[in-house]
Scaffold this active site. Structure first.
Site, PDB file in Angstrom:
ATOM      1  N   ARG A  67      -9.743   8.578  -9.007  1.00 36.31           N
ATOM      2  CA  ARG A  67      -9.693  10.045  -8.841  1.00 36.31           C
ATOM      3  C   ARG A  67     -11.046  10.728  -8.708  1.00 36.31           C
ATOM      4  O   ARG A  67     -11.085  11.941  -8.557  1.00 36.31           O
ATOM      5  CB  ARG A  67      -8.929  10.705  -9.995  1.00 36.31           C
ATOM      6  CG  ARG A  67      -7.504  10.230 -10.145  1.00 36.31           C
ATOM      7  CD  ARG A  67      -6.685  10.482  -8.906  1.00 36.31           C
ATOM      8  NE  ARG A  67      -5.273  10.210  -9.122  1.00 36.31           N
ATOM      9  CZ  ARG A  67      -4.494   9.644  -8.221  1.00 36.31           C
ATOM     10  NH1 ARG A  67      -4.978   9.268  -7.044  1.00 36.31           N
ATOM     11  NH2 ARG A  67      -3.230   9.429  -8.475  1.00 36.31           N
ATOM     12  N   ASP A 155      -5.059   4.013   1.855  1.00 33.48           N
ATOM     13  CA  ASP A 155      -4.017   4.050   0.819  1.00 33.48           C
ATOM     14  C   ASP A 155      -3.676   5.470   0.362  1.00 33.48           C
ATOM     15  O   ASP A 155      -4.535   6.316   0.185  1.00 33.48           O
ATOM     16  CB  ASP A 155      -4.398   3.223  -0.397  1.00 33.48           C
ATOM     17  CG  ASP A 155      -3.251   3.190  -1.386  1.00 33.48           C
ATOM     18  OD1 ASP A 155      -2.191   2.672  -1.017  1.00 33.48           O
ATOM     19  OD2 ASP A 155      -3.400   3.724  -2.496  1.00 33.48           O
ATOM     20  N   HIS A 182      -1.204   0.465   3.263  1.00 30.08           N
ATOM     21  CA  HIS A 182      -0.105   1.120   2.552  1.00 30.08           C
ATOM     22  C   HIS A 182       0.995   1.228   3.612  1.00 30.08           C
ATOM     23  O   HIS A 182       0.912   2.065   4.512  1.00 30.08           O
ATOM     24  CB  HIS A 182      -0.584   2.494   2.087  1.00 30.08           C
ATOM     25  CG  HIS A 182       0.477   3.422   1.604  1.00 30.08           C
ATOM     26  ND1 HIS A 182       0.483   3.956   0.337  1.00 30.08           N
ATOM     27  CD2 HIS A 182       1.560   3.960   2.224  1.00 30.08           C
ATOM     28  CE1 HIS A 182       1.525   4.769   0.197  1.00 30.08           C
ATOM     29  NE2 HIS A 182       2.198   4.783   1.329  1.00 30.08           N
ATOM     30  N   HIS A 235       1.062  -3.063  -2.307  1.00 28.31           N
ATOM     31  CA  HIS A 235       2.246  -2.699  -3.101  1.00 28.31           C
ATOM     32  C   HIS A 235       3.591  -2.913  -2.393  1.00 28.31           C
ATOM     33  O   HIS A 235       4.353  -1.957  -2.172  1.00 28.31           O
ATOM     34  CB  HIS A 235       2.139  -1.286  -3.660  1.00 28.31           C
ATOM     35  CG  HIS A 235       1.679  -0.181  -2.732  1.00 28.31           C
ATOM     36  ND1 HIS A 235       2.155  -0.028  -1.462  1.00 28.31           N
ATOM     37  CD2 HIS A 235       0.807   0.837  -2.941  1.00 28.31           C
ATOM     38  CE1 HIS A 235       1.581   1.042  -0.916  1.00 28.31           C
ATOM     39  NE2 HIS A 235       0.760   1.568  -1.795  1.00 28.31           N
ATOM     40  N   ASP A 308      -1.845  -0.339  -8.974  1.00 25.33           N
ATOM     41  CA  ASP A 308      -1.658   0.988  -8.366  1.00 25.33           C
ATOM     42  C   ASP A 308      -1.727   2.065  -9.445  1.00 25.33           C
ATOM     43  O   ASP A 308      -0.970   3.045  -9.418  1.00 25.33           O
ATOM     44  CB  ASP A 308      -0.347   1.084  -7.570  1.00 25.33           C
ATOM     45  CG  ASP A 308      -0.374   2.253  -6.589  1.00 25.33           C
ATOM     46  OD1 ASP A 308      -1.364   3.000  -6.560  1.00 25.33           O
ATOM     47  OD2 ASP A 308       0.611   2.425  -5.850  1.00 25.33           O
TER      48      ASP A 308
HETATM   49  O1  DOR Z   1       2.566   6.444  -6.100  1.00 24.74           O
HETATM   50  C1  DOR Z   1       1.516   6.504  -5.485  1.00 24.74           C
HETATM   51  N1  DOR Z   1       0.485   7.212  -5.944  1.00 24.74           N
HETATM   52  N2  DOR Z   1       1.410   5.866  -4.319  1.00 24.74           N
HETATM   53  C2  DOR Z   1       0.347   6.030  -3.519  1.00 24.74           C
HETATM   54  O2  DOR Z   1       0.301   5.441  -2.474  1.00 24.74           O
HETATM   55  C3  DOR Z   1      -0.737   6.948  -3.889  1.00 24.74           C
HETATM   56  C4  DOR Z   1      -0.785   7.105  -5.345  1.00 24.74           C
HETATM   57  C5  DOR Z   1      -1.661   8.246  -5.770  1.00 24.74           C
HETATM   58  O3  DOR Z   1      -2.791   8.349  -5.294  1.00 24.74           O
HETATM   59  O4  DOR Z   1      -1.251   8.996  -6.650  1.00 24.74           O
END
Ligand code: DOR
Length: 432
Positions: A67, A155, A182, A235, A308
């Site tokens: 993040r 992704d 992805h 994933h 993930d």
């Molecule tokens: O569930 C997910 N969250 N899948 C993704 O591809 C992105 C990720 C996110 O960045 O929150």
């Protein structure tokens, strides 16, 4: 050995790609393993008790959302690194869907610098396939590869345009990059919030069909064949995807695949609570998909367990199901979920899926993933495979709390994690 200093990991069972044996591991002050064997003399060394435990290479996560930059309220490189260390990870590959996205050298450098400053995990960065992750033009791979980026992915989204993906693979191939995908066809998935099936009908939540994933898996396998590039399929969530990868590998296509812990432990039935904690992308599927993912992990079709890890603040995860963002935490529960739920796999297989196999995909095998041997970097995890514990999201090192496993009883707990010879976790406690 007579070491006057350093660290000794005493009394454990070492598992790496060369096999299993009872051995102590002595680590020098330079962060390298200096000896592996029974009853080493650890005079003067700091002792880490590993009795009853398994000693493995530190885990490697191919799929972590840290993040930073941009959404530090949900996670920072530091907080995510701490969660990683507590989960047994010595290396993670940060995903590029940050704000701004990781699509150029400057942002890669920012992530790498933050990882080095935190000092809790070897933070590696992926790079976006397309500029701005917009799916329109290729990102500058060369300047990112020069900083060590090996995995390129958009992704959070798949690259929709076939011609562009072909060019991405051709470009990536010239620098020995891994093109990760992805897999999701937007025109089939958009507007969907969970798996399309009996539960989505019952709950009245628009669904995402398995075909949204499988068509892109099939397409990228075809493009890998066409270009000779290496594709890594992220994933995977459906039985059909696992079958496609199995067939492609048998035909000699250069492809690898990962599965997340949630896709082999949860199903779309969880969404019956309407809790956005179970909203994830790709969505939780059905029992037969879970069985197929497990079978793919068991027979080697799927190369790695990925987390993930996708932190989101409580504020957004408490929105209604259709408005909340997809994603769930994963770093601190991955080992225990694998040990608890993958009963058909040997301990050696599970360790391989968490260590040497992802390390090879990420191009990190020179320092991560083992073997646990003299002269190698001391990146290690020591875990007790039998310790029972109950997941308590409040205890996470993540800044976020979107853990779908609250209250779940699991077995297997990380005791110590060692990063380049320095313990980042001792007796389950982060050291910084
Ligand atoms: O569930 C997910 N969250 N899948 C993704 O591809 C992105 C990720 C996110 O960045 O929150």
């Amino acid at each position: 050995m007579s070491s006057g200093s350093g660290t000794i990991v005493r009394g454990g069972r070492v598992i790496d790609e060369t096999g299993t044996r009872r051995a102590d591991v002595a680590i020098g002050d330079d962060g390298q393993i200096v000896a592996v064997g029974p009853d080493l003399d650890g005079t003067g060394a700091t002792t880490l008790d590993a009795s009853g435990c398994v000693v493995t290479p530190g885990f490697v996560d191919l799929h972590t959302h840290l993040r930073e930059p941009g959404r530090e309220e949900a996670e920072t490189v530091e907080s995510g690194s701490r969660a990683a260390a507590l989960g047994g990870y010595a290396a993670v590959v940060a995903m590029p869907n940050t704000e701004p996205p990781i699509d150029c050298a400057a942002v890669v450098r920012q992530v790498l610098d933050a990882g080095a400053a935190a000092g809790l995990c070897d933070v590696r960065s992926s790079g976006a396939v397309t500029a701005g992750r917009k799916g329109e033009a290729l990102a500058p791979y060369g300047e990112m590869a020069a900083l060590g980026v090996r995995i390129f992915t958009d992704d959070g989204n798949g690259v929709q345009d076939e011609g562009l993906m072909r060019r991405a693979m051709e470009y990536g191939r010239t620098m020995n990059a891994v093109m990760a995908q992805h897999c999701e066809i937007d025109s089939l998935a958009s507007g969907g919030h969970m798996n399309e099936g009996a539960w989505s009908s019952k709950l009245g939540i628009p669904g995402i069909p398995a075909e949204a994933e499988e068509l892109m898996v099939a397409r990228d396998i075809a493009l890998a064949k066409l270009t000779g590039a290496t594709v890594h399929l992220q994933h995977l969530s459906t039985a059909g995807s696992v079958d496609l990868v199995r067939t492609a590998k048998a035909a000699g296509v250069r492809c690898t695949a990962e599965a997340t812990t949630h896709h082999f432990t949860l199903t779309d039935e969880c969404c019956a609570s309407y809790s956005p904690l179970f909203k994830v992308n790709p969505p939780l599927r059905i029992d037969s998909d879970v069985a197929a993912i497990k079978a793919g992990l068991a027979d080697g079709t799927i190369d790695a367990i990925a987390t993930d890890h996708a932190p989101h603040t409580q504020e957004v995860k408490e929105l209604p199901f259709d408005e909340a963002p997809p994603g769930m935490l994963g770093l601190e529960t991955a080992l225990a979920l694998a040990l608890t739920e993958l009963g058909d796999l040997s301990l050696e297989q599970i360790v391989g899926l968490l260590t040497w196999r992802p390390a090879a995909i990420a191009g990190l095998s020179d320092m991560h993933g083992g073997p646990v041997a003299e002269g190698r970097a001391a990146n290690l995890c020591v875990f007790d495979p039998e310790t029972a514990w109950t997941v308590d999201p409040a205890r996470s090192a993540s800044r976020s709390r979107n853990n779908p496993y609250a209250g779940r009883k699991l077995k297997g707990k990380v005791r110590h994690t060692i990063l380049f010879g320095t313990p980042t976790v001792i007796d389950g406690e982060a050291q910084r």
